[in-house]
Write an enzyme that holds these catalytic residues in place. Structure first.
Site, PDB file in Angstrom:
ATOM      1  CB  SER A   1      -0.871   0.015   1.266  1.00  0.00           C
ATOM      2  OG  SER A   1      -1.481   1.272   1.440  1.00  0.00           O
TER       3      SER A   1
ATOM      4  CE1 TYR B   1      -4.473  -2.567   4.863  1.00  0.00           C
ATOM      5  CE2 TYR B   1      -3.676  -0.309   4.796  1.00  0.00           C
ATOM      6  CZ  TYR B   1      -4.147  -1.434   4.150  1.00  0.00           C
ATOM      7  OH  TYR B   1      -4.276  -1.418   2.774  1.00  0.00           O
TER       8      TYR B   1
HETATM    9  P1  NAD Z   1     -11.518  -5.920  -0.650  1.00  0.00           P
HETATM   10  O1  NAD Z   1     -12.307  -5.786   0.582  1.00  0.00           O
HETATM   11  O2  NAD Z   1     -12.239  -6.076  -1.928  1.00  0.00           O
HETATM   12  O3  NAD Z   1     -10.497  -7.142  -0.544  1.00  0.00           O
HETATM   13  C1  NAD Z   1      -9.912  -7.588   0.644  1.00  0.00           C
HETATM   14  C2  NAD Z   1     -10.279  -9.048   0.804  1.00  0.00           C
HETATM   15  O4  NAD Z   1      -9.530  -9.628   1.870  1.00  0.00           O
HETATM   16  C3  NAD Z   1     -11.728  -9.265   1.148  1.00  0.00           C
HETATM   17  O5  NAD Z   1     -12.513  -9.449  -0.003  1.00  0.00           O
HETATM   18  C4  NAD Z   1     -11.726 -10.501   2.059  1.00  0.00           C
HETATM   19  O6  NAD Z   1     -12.328 -11.637   1.484  1.00  0.00           O
HETATM   20  C5  NAD Z   1     -10.241 -10.762   2.286  1.00  0.00           C
HETATM   21  N1  NAD Z   1     -10.001 -11.028   3.695  1.00  0.00           N
HETATM   22  C6  NAD Z   1     -10.112 -10.157   4.722  1.00  0.00           C
HETATM   23  N2  NAD Z   1      -9.882 -10.794   5.882  1.00  0.00           N
HETATM   24  C7  NAD Z   1      -9.620 -12.090   5.571  1.00  0.00           C
HETATM   25  C8  NAD Z   1      -9.330 -13.245   6.332  1.00  0.00           C
HETATM   26  N3  NAD Z   1      -9.250 -13.208   7.670  1.00  0.00           N
HETATM   27  N4  NAD Z   1      -9.137 -14.422   5.675  1.00  0.00           N
HETATM   28  C9  NAD Z   1      -9.233 -14.473   4.324  1.00  0.00           C
HETATM   29  N5  NAD Z   1      -9.495 -13.410   3.551  1.00  0.00           N
HETATM   30  C10 NAD Z   1      -9.686 -12.240   4.180  1.00  0.00           C
HETATM   31  O7  NAD Z   1     -10.579  -4.629  -0.683  1.00  0.00           O
HETATM   32  P2  NAD Z   1      -9.331  -4.202  -1.599  1.00  0.00           P
HETATM   33  O8  NAD Z   1      -9.168  -2.759  -1.325  1.00  0.00           O
HETATM   34  O9  NAD Z   1      -9.474  -4.676  -2.988  1.00  0.00           O
HETATM   35  O10 NAD Z   1      -8.123  -4.935  -0.907  1.00  0.00           O
HETATM   36  C11 NAD Z   1      -7.181  -5.723  -1.615  1.00  0.00           C
HETATM   37  C12 NAD Z   1      -5.796  -5.347  -1.172  1.00  0.00           C
HETATM   38  O11 NAD Z   1      -5.509  -4.015  -1.597  1.00  0.00           O
HETATM   39  C13 NAD Z   1      -5.544  -5.378   0.326  1.00  0.00           C
HETATM   40  O12 NAD Z   1      -4.278  -5.960   0.567  1.00  0.00           O
HETATM   41  C14 NAD Z   1      -5.484  -3.915   0.696  1.00  0.00           C
HETATM   42  O13 NAD Z   1      -4.684  -3.683   1.825  1.00  0.00           O
HETATM   43  C15 NAD Z   1      -4.861  -3.353  -0.550  1.00  0.00           C
HETATM   44  N6  NAD Z   1      -4.988  -1.913  -0.691  1.00  0.00           N
HETATM   45  C16 NAD Z   1      -6.200  -1.343  -0.855  1.00  0.00           C
HETATM   46  C17 NAD Z   1      -6.293   0.034  -0.976  1.00  0.00           C
HETATM   47  C18 NAD Z   1      -7.624   0.716  -1.149  1.00  0.00           C
HETATM   48  O14 NAD Z   1      -7.669   1.952  -1.083  1.00  0.00           O
HETATM   49  N7  NAD Z   1      -8.708  -0.018  -1.373  1.00  0.00           N
HETATM   50  C19 NAD Z   1      -5.147   0.822  -0.934  1.00  0.00           C
HETATM   51  C20 NAD Z   1      -3.910   0.205  -0.773  1.00  0.00           C
HETATM   52  C21 NAD Z   1      -3.850  -1.173  -0.642  1.00  0.00           C
END
Ligand code: NAD
Ligand code: MG
Length: 285
Positions: A178, A191
Site C-alpha cells: 500500500s 495495517y
Molecule cells: P476488498 O475488501 O475487496 O479485498 C480484501 C479481501 O480480503 C476481502 O474481499 C476478504 O475476502 C479478504 N479477507 C479479509 N480478511 C480475511 C481473512 N481473515 N481471511 C481471508 N481473507 C480475508 O478490498 P481491496 O481494497 O481490494 O483490498 C485488496 C488489497 O488491496 C488489500 O491488501 C489492501 O490492503 C490493498 N490496498 C487497498 C487500498 C484501497 O484503497 N482499497 C489501498 C492500498 C492497498
C-alpha cells in the site's frame, strides 16, 4: 479517456468484510472493459481476497489473459460467485476457496486444494487484508493488533512457503502492499505497519528466490474504491475518498489490475524485488 466516478460519494457504511454488491457507485473491476491478449496463457494463479475489489479485477484480467484461477476469500460467497462467473465467462476454470487466512491450516489447505485441482501454481497473488480505523493507540486491542499481523503478513509468509513447493522457475509472487507502506496513515497504525512489512518481505524474498528463477514484487495502491474502504473507514472519509490525489478521485480496481498482469507475465522476466505504485499521481519513495 475513461471518466471514472469522482467524490463526493453517497454516505455508506458496512460491517467487515463488506459486500461489493451493496456499494454505490459499484466499483469497476473491468467486467465490461478489460481486454486480454493471451499474456498469461495456461498459467495457474492463486489469488487471495479475490471475491471483490482489486483481487476481483486481477482475477478477471488473469482469466481474460488465459489463466485458470483459484480465488481465496473470507466468507463473501455472493461476491465470490460473481467473480467466478466472469472467470468462467472468459473460458477459464475458477476454484472458490473460502476460509480465514489467520489460521495456518487454512493457508496450507488453500495451496493443497489449488494444486489438487490444477496441478501446480505459476502465480501467487497475496492480496487479502484486514484494517480498522482507530484514533488512538489505546483503542487498538492486543488481539486486533495480532489479528492484523496474522492476516496481512504472517499468512503471506505461510502461503509463500507452502506454494513454493509447487512453483517452478519462471513463476511469480505478487504481494499487495500500500501507499501506507512508507506514508502511514496514523489512524491505520497496525495495517500500515503490516504494509511496510509486506514491501520489505517482498524485497527480501526476491533476493532469496532469484537463484530458483522465481520473481517477487509488491504493488502499492493509493486510494482504490473497494469494500475494504466502506467497511472500515468513517462515512465522511468514504464520501471524499481519493479527493486528495492529484487526479482528484479514487482509482477503480480495474486500473490496478494491469500491473499485476505485467508482473505475472513472462514479459516481466527481469522485474523482481521492487514495489510498484498505483497512486493517482502521489509520489511514493
Ligand atoms: P476488498 O475488501 O475487496 O479485498 C480484501 C479481501 O480480503 C476481502 O474481499 C476478504 O475476502 C479478504 N479477507 C479479509 N480478511 C480475511 C481473512 N481473515 N481471511 C481471508 N481473507 C480475508 O478490498 P481491496 O481494497 O481490494 O483490498 C485488496 C488489497 O488491496 C488489500 O491488501 C489492501 O490492503 C490493498 N490496498 C487497498 C487500498 C484501497 O484503497 N482499497 C489501498 C492500498 C492497498
Ligand atoms: Mg470482499
Amino acid at each position: 479517456m475513461n471518466t471514472y466516478p469522482k467524490p463526493p460519494f453517497p454516505p455508506q457504511a458496512q460491517p467487515v468484510p463488506g459486500s461489493q454488491a451493496q456499494m454505490r457507485p459499484q466499483p469497476d473491476c473491468g467486467e465490461q472493459s478489460y481486454v486480454g491478449s493471451g499474456r498469461l496463457a495456461n498459467k495457474v494463479a492463486l489469488i487471495t481476497g479475490a471475491d471483490s475489489g482489486i483481487g476481483r479485477a486481477v482475477a478477471i484480467a488473469f482469466a481474460r489473459e488465459g489463466a485458470d484461477v483459484a480465488i481465496a476469500y473470507l466468507n463473501e460467497d455472493e461476491d465470490a460467485r460473481e467473480t467466478a462467473r466472469w472467470v468462467e465467462q472468459a473460458g477459464r476454470q475458477c476454484l472458490l476457496l473460502p476460509g480465514d487466512l489467520a489460521q495456518k491450516a487454512v493457508c496450507d489447505s488453500l495451496v493443497e486444494r489449488t494444486v489438487a485441482q490444477f496441478g501446480r501454481i505459476d502465480v501467487l497473488v497475496n492480496n487479502a487484508a484486514y484494517q480498522m480505523t482507530h484514533d488512538e493507540i489505546e483503542d487498538i486491542s492486543d488481539s486486533e493488533w495480532c489479528k492484523t499481523f496474522d492476516i496481512n503478513i504472517t499468512a503471506i509468509f505461510r502461503l509463500c512457503k507452502a506454494a513454493l513447493a509447487h512453483m517452478a522457475a519462471g513463476s511469480s509472487i505478487i504481494n499487495t502492499s500500500s501507499i501506507n507502506s512508507d506514508m502511514p496513515r496514523p489512524t491505520l497504525l497496525a495495517y500500515a505497519t503490516t504494509k511496510g512489512a509486506i514491501a520489505n518481505f517482498s524485497a527480501g524474498l526476491a533476493q532469496l528466490l532469484g537463484k530458483r528463477g522465481i520473481r517477487v514484487n509488491s504493488v502499492a495502491p493509493g486510494p482504490i474504491w473497494t469494500p475494504l474502504i466502506v467497511s472500515t473507514m468513517p462515512e465522511d472519509h468514504v464520501s471524499h475518498f481519493g479527493e486528495q490525489t492529484p487526479l482528484g478521485r479514487p482509482g477503480q480496481p480495474v486500473e490496478v489490475a494491469p500491473i499485476y498482469v505485467l508482473l505475472a507475465s513472462d514479459e516481466a522476466s527481469y522485474l523482481s524485488g521492487c514495489r510498484y505504485g498505483v497512486t493517482g499521481g502521489k509520489p511514493i519513495l
